[in-house]
Enzyme design. Structure first.
Site, PDB file in Angstrom:
ATOM      1  N   SER A  41       0.822  -1.223   0.000  1.00 39.38           N
ATOM      2  CA  SER A  41       0.000   0.000   0.000  1.00 39.38           C
ATOM      3  C   SER A  41       0.851   1.265   0.000  1.00 39.38           C
ATOM      4  O   SER A  41       0.341   2.349  -0.314  1.00 39.38           O
ATOM      5  CB  SER A  41      -0.899   0.037   1.240  1.00 39.38           C
ATOM      6  OG  SER A  41      -1.713  -1.107   1.289  1.00 39.38           O
ATOM      7  N   ARG A 119       0.992  -8.698  24.235  1.00 37.20           N
ATOM      8  CA  ARG A 119       0.079  -8.884  25.374  1.00 37.20           C
ATOM      9  C   ARG A 119       0.756  -9.601  26.539  1.00 37.20           C
ATOM     10  O   ARG A 119       0.370  -9.426  27.682  1.00 37.20           O
ATOM     11  CB  ARG A 119      -1.184  -9.644  24.930  1.00 37.20           C
ATOM     12  CG  ARG A 119      -2.078  -8.785  24.049  1.00 37.20           C
ATOM     13  CD  ARG A 119      -3.374  -9.464  23.715  1.00 37.20           C
ATOM     14  NE  ARG A 119      -4.059  -8.758  22.637  1.00 37.20           N
ATOM     15  CZ  ARG A 119      -4.840  -9.332  21.737  1.00 37.20           C
ATOM     16  NH1 ARG A 119      -5.066 -10.639  21.793  1.00 37.20           N
ATOM     17  NH2 ARG A 119      -5.413  -8.624  20.803  1.00 37.20           N
ATOM     18  N   CYS A 160     -10.393  -9.560  21.218  1.00 42.30           N
ATOM     19  CA  CYS A 160     -11.715  -8.944  21.035  1.00 42.30           C
ATOM     20  C   CYS A 160     -12.849  -9.695  21.741  1.00 42.30           C
ATOM     21  O   CYS A 160     -13.833  -9.089  22.160  1.00 42.30           O
ATOM     22  CB  CYS A 160     -12.023  -8.812  19.547  1.00 42.30           C
ATOM     23  SG  CYS A 160     -11.569 -10.242  18.565  1.00 42.30           S
ATOM     24  N   SER A 191     -15.767 -10.692  10.904  1.00 37.60           N
ATOM     25  CA  SER A 191     -14.884  -9.520  10.805  1.00 37.60           C
ATOM     26  C   SER A 191     -13.695  -9.652  11.743  1.00 37.60           C
ATOM     27  O   SER A 191     -12.680  -8.980  11.555  1.00 37.60           O
ATOM     28  CB  SER A 191     -15.657  -8.230  11.113  1.00 37.60           C
ATOM     29  OG  SER A 191     -16.184  -8.287  12.417  1.00 37.60           O
ATOM     30  N   LYS A 217      -5.947 -17.499  24.263  1.00 38.66           N
ATOM     31  CA  LYS A 217      -6.073 -16.076  24.648  1.00 38.66           C
ATOM     32  C   LYS A 217      -7.235 -15.903  25.619  1.00 38.66           C
ATOM     33  O   LYS A 217      -7.130 -15.175  26.614  1.00 38.66           O
ATOM     34  CB  LYS A 217      -6.324 -15.221  23.401  1.00 38.66           C
ATOM     35  CG  LYS A 217      -5.114 -15.138  22.480  1.00 38.66           C
ATOM     36  CD  LYS A 217      -5.485 -14.388  21.206  1.00 38.66           C
ATOM     37  CE  LYS A 217      -4.365 -14.496  20.177  1.00 38.66           C
ATOM     38  NZ  LYS A 217      -4.798 -14.066  18.841  1.00 38.66           N
ATOM     39  N   ARG A 248     -16.298 -19.859  15.093  1.00 35.90           N
ATOM     40  CA  ARG A 248     -16.570 -18.775  14.132  1.00 35.90           C
ATOM     41  C   ARG A 248     -17.948 -19.007  13.527  1.00 35.90           C
ATOM     42  O   ARG A 248     -18.248 -20.129  13.078  1.00 35.90           O
ATOM     43  CB  ARG A 248     -15.498 -18.804  13.042  1.00 35.90           C
ATOM     44  CG  ARG A 248     -15.577 -17.668  12.058  1.00 35.90           C
ATOM     45  CD  ARG A 248     -15.013 -16.368  12.584  1.00 35.90           C
ATOM     46  NE  ARG A 248     -13.570 -16.356  12.713  1.00 35.90           N
ATOM     47  CZ  ARG A 248     -12.892 -15.471  13.443  1.00 35.90           C
ATOM     48  NH1 ARG A 248     -13.529 -14.541  14.138  1.00 35.90           N
ATOM     49  NH2 ARG A 248     -11.584 -15.520  13.503  1.00 35.90           N
ATOM     50  N   HIS A 255     -19.263 -10.318  18.675  1.00 39.56           N
ATOM     51  CA  HIS A 255     -18.872 -11.595  19.281  1.00 39.56           C
ATOM     52  C   HIS A 255     -19.807 -11.896  20.454  1.00 39.56           C
ATOM     53  O   HIS A 255     -19.976 -11.072  21.359  1.00 39.56           O
ATOM     54  CB  HIS A 255     -17.445 -11.535  19.820  1.00 39.56           C
ATOM     55  CG  HIS A 255     -16.376 -11.553  18.764  1.00 39.56           C
ATOM     56  ND1 HIS A 255     -16.618 -11.765  17.433  1.00 39.56           N
ATOM     57  CD2 HIS A 255     -15.027 -11.400  18.875  1.00 39.56           C
ATOM     58  CE1 HIS A 255     -15.484 -11.741  16.759  1.00 39.56           C
ATOM     59  NE2 HIS A 255     -14.501 -11.515  17.617  1.00 39.56           N
TER      60      HIS A 255
HETATM   61  P1  NAP Z   1      -6.389  -7.067   8.326  1.00 42.88           P
HETATM   62  O1  NAP Z   1      -7.718  -6.639   7.846  1.00 42.88           O
HETATM   63  O2  NAP Z   1      -5.764  -8.251   7.695  1.00 42.88           O
HETATM   64  O3  NAP Z   1      -5.380  -5.800   8.180  1.00 42.88           O
HETATM   65  C1  NAP Z   1      -3.987  -5.947   8.342  1.00 42.88           C
HETATM   66  C2  NAP Z   1      -3.259  -4.624   8.238  1.00 42.88           C
HETATM   67  O4  NAP Z   1      -1.836  -4.884   8.421  1.00 42.88           O
HETATM   68  C3  NAP Z   1      -3.399  -3.933   6.870  1.00 42.88           C
HETATM   69  O5  NAP Z   1      -3.328  -2.546   7.033  1.00 42.88           O
HETATM   70  C4  NAP Z   1      -2.165  -4.441   6.117  1.00 42.88           C
HETATM   71  O6  NAP Z   1      -1.713  -3.568   5.111  1.00 42.88           O
HETATM   72  C5  NAP Z   1      -1.134  -4.439   7.254  1.00 42.88           C
HETATM   73  N1  NAP Z   1      -0.028  -5.366   6.946  1.00 42.88           N
HETATM   74  C6  NAP Z   1      -0.112  -6.641   6.446  1.00 42.88           C
HETATM   75  N2  NAP Z   1       1.147  -7.145   6.268  1.00 42.88           N
HETATM   76  C7  NAP Z   1       1.998  -6.177   6.650  1.00 42.88           C
HETATM   77  C8  NAP Z   1       3.422  -6.069   6.666  1.00 42.88           C
HETATM   78  N3  NAP Z   1       4.200  -7.077   6.279  1.00 42.88           N
HETATM   79  N4  NAP Z   1       3.985  -4.924   7.086  1.00 42.88           N
HETATM   80  C9  NAP Z   1       3.214  -3.881   7.498  1.00 42.88           C
HETATM   81  N5  NAP Z   1       1.859  -3.904   7.496  1.00 42.88           N
HETATM   82  C10 NAP Z   1       1.265  -5.042   7.079  1.00 42.88           C
HETATM   83  O7  NAP Z   1      -6.394  -7.377   9.892  1.00 42.88           O
HETATM   84  P2  NAP Z   1      -7.351  -6.760  11.041  1.00 42.88           P
HETATM   85  O8  NAP Z   1      -8.519  -7.606  11.284  1.00 42.88           O
HETATM   86  O9  NAP Z   1      -7.548  -5.316  10.794  1.00 42.88           O
HETATM   87  O10 NAP Z   1      -6.440  -6.976  12.339  1.00 42.88           O
HETATM   88  C11 NAP Z   1      -5.324  -6.166  12.623  1.00 42.88           C
HETATM   89  C12 NAP Z   1      -4.763  -6.544  13.986  1.00 42.88           C
HETATM   90  O11 NAP Z   1      -5.740  -6.280  14.982  1.00 42.88           O
HETATM   91  C13 NAP Z   1      -4.441  -8.045  14.098  1.00 42.88           C
HETATM   92  O12 NAP Z   1      -3.301  -8.180  14.892  1.00 42.88           O
HETATM   93  C14 NAP Z   1      -5.637  -8.619  14.786  1.00 42.88           C
HETATM   94  O13 NAP Z   1      -5.331  -9.780  15.524  1.00 42.88           O
HETATM   95  C15 NAP Z   1      -6.016  -7.483  15.723  1.00 42.88           C
HETATM   96  N6  NAP Z   1      -7.431  -7.468  16.122  1.00 42.88           N
HETATM   97  C16 NAP Z   1      -8.429  -7.636  15.214  1.00 42.88           C
HETATM   98  C17 NAP Z   1      -9.755  -7.594  15.640  1.00 42.88           C
HETATM   99  C18 NAP Z   1     -10.929  -7.742  14.689  1.00 42.88           C
HETATM  100  O14 NAP Z   1     -12.072  -7.833  15.194  1.00 42.88           O
HETATM  101  N7  NAP Z   1     -10.723  -7.785  13.377  1.00 42.88           N
HETATM  102  C19 NAP Z   1     -10.042  -7.352  16.978  1.00 42.88           C
HETATM  103  C20 NAP Z   1      -8.999  -7.169  17.881  1.00 42.88           C
HETATM  104  C21 NAP Z   1      -7.709  -7.232  17.436  1.00 42.88           C
HETATM  105  P3  NAP Z   1      -2.072  -3.803   3.539  1.00 42.88           P
HETATM  106  O15 NAP Z   1      -3.486  -3.352   3.360  1.00 42.88           O
HETATM  107  O16 NAP Z   1      -1.094  -2.930   2.849  1.00 42.88           O
HETATM  108  O17 NAP Z   1      -1.890  -5.265   3.255  1.00 42.88           O
END
Ligand code: NAP
Length: 364
Positions: A41, A119, A160, A191, A217, A248, A255
């Site tokens: 990106s 964490r 989450c 999500s 976790k 899931r 959730h």
């Molecule tokens: P996601 O939709 O897969 O988004 C991942 C993000 O990380 C994107 O901005 C992506 O950028 C970036 N990324 C991927 N590979 C990378 C790299 N090598 N170097 C730098 N940036 C990179 O994931 P998400 O659901 O938003 O989750 C993000 C984090 O929050 C995870 O650790 C997840 O466990 C945590 N989390 C998620 C939730 C939930 O409900 N979804 C809740 C609590 C915590 P690009 O777009 O450029 O690929």
């Protein structure tokens, strides 16, 4: 009106990152000036980077459309005057994430993270504002341990699914009803797996009875959250035994957790539990923080609730909604609890943590 703090979103193109972009629009204290993501990106405008994967129920805001996305690891391009960053990145390994988040902290930029990588780092607080805001006081210890001399640190929020039930359990503990054992069965939204997440053919008309790493976790993170600061970090409270099954389900957001609870000795009456939940308030409510729900625990006296579609947005998606409290034939009680995983469980929870850390003077 005081000037807003300038903030960045690491992982701003992902599901959680997009929620930050949405929720921070019009925030009274914080303003997004920086967005970083993977090298895929980097060098694109935010609009170009997300237009094919934007998941929010609003247009991409004009305030961020033209921000040039930066590679998360391009530290030389971090804009001047950045107060702190929210981190919602995924990377090939947790070691990579640990290293990147600590690099920002070393450079004097506080990191408010959603990631699981830190964490279990003992001098990193894992915060749920209504439960353990006092753990923020481990930040000066972290800064001393790691020689962060310019005000940087890492603070994280927990998994989450925990938000759905842990505040309800904590409210009972705080009222003197010590919990001995919990059996938790989660029904987690898609999500939670990010974008593109679980393939549609695995998810439609289906339930997947396993989410990698999630049960560990759910069983362990509450112990740190309920722990206390001792010596160089946070020591777990392992007085509660938790057994978890995490599944899931084909729900987009929200959730749900089915909880069976056994108390140590003093068992509250049902009406006492309902009164404790109804009256529970904590520091975020006392301070009237912008993202604090007015009533953190909402109980619905209706056997058909909570339901994700109807209840996930209660109090701007920051309240947890509980129902079906009844006596259990094996444990003492059982109930069903729900929270919005990408709001309370991710971006909204991160924003509330940042508001608390600003109030406590750690973010300036
Ligand atoms: P996601 O939709 O897969 O988004 C991942 C993000 O990380 C994107 O901005 C992506 O950028 C970036 N990324 C991927 N590979 C990378 C790299 N090598 N170097 C730098 N940036 C990179 O994931 P998400 O659901 O938003 O989750 C993000 C984090 O929050 C995870 O650790 C997840 O466990 C945590 N989390 C998620 C939730 C939930 O409900 N979804 C809740 C609590 C915590 P690009 O777009 O450029 O690929």
């Amino acid at each position: 009106m005081p000037e807003k703090l300038k903030v960045g979103v690491l992982g701003g193109t992902g599901v959680v990152g997009q929620n930050y972009i949405k929720l921070l629009q019009g925030h009274p204290w914080f303003e997004i000036i920086d967005i970083a993501a993977s090298p895929r990106s980097a060098g694109k405008t935010y609009l170009e980077a997300v237009k094919k994967k934007w998941q929010m129920d609003m247009m991409i805001p004009d305030t961020v459309k033209d921000i040039m996305v930066r590679d998360v690891q391009d530290y030389s391009a971090v804009p001047d005057g950045l107060s702190f960053v929210f981190s919602a990145i995924t990377m090939p390994s947790k070691d990579d994430i640990r290293r990147v988040e600590m690099e920002y902290a070393k450079k004097g930029i506080p990191v408010v993270s959603n990631n699981s990588a830190h964490r279990w780092t003992p001098d990193v607080p894992m915060l749920i504002g209504e439960i353990n805001h006092a753990h923020a006081d481990v930040i000066p210890i972290q800064q001393k341990n790691r020689r962060f001399e310019s005000g940087g640190f890492v603070a994280v929020k927990p998994n989450c699914s925990l938000q759905s039930y842990l505040t309800a359990i904590y409210a009972l503990e705080a009222a003197g009803y010590k919990v001995d054992q919990l059996i938790i069965t989660t029904l987690q939204a898609v999500s939670g797996a990010g974008y593109p997440g679980v393939p549609s053919l695995d998810m439609i008309d289906n339930i997947v009875p396993y989410i990698g790493g999630e049960e560990e976790k759910t069983e362990k993170e509450p112990l740190k959250i309920l722990g206390k600061i001792e010596g160089d970090g946070i020591t777990n409270d392992d007085s509660i035994k938790i057994s978890a099954t995490c599944t899931r389900v084909p729900v987009i957001d929200g959730h749900t957790a089915v909880v069976n609870v056994k108390f140590k000795s003093k068992v509250p009456k049902k009406n006492q539990i309902l009164s404790i939940w109804k009256n529970f308030r904590a520091l975020p409510q006392e301070l009237d923080l912008p993202f604090a729900p007015e009533q953190p625990i909402i109980y619905l006296d209706d056997n058909t609730r909570p339901q994700p579609r109807k209840d996930r947005n209660n109090d701007k998606g920051m309240a947890i909604t509980v129902g079906r409290l009844r006596e259990d034939n094996v444990f003492d009680y059982k109930f069903v609890a729900l929270s919005h995983n990408t709001v309370r469980g991710a971006a909204g929870g991160g924003i509330l943590n940042a508001e608390l850390l600003k109030h406590k003077g750690y973010i300036k």
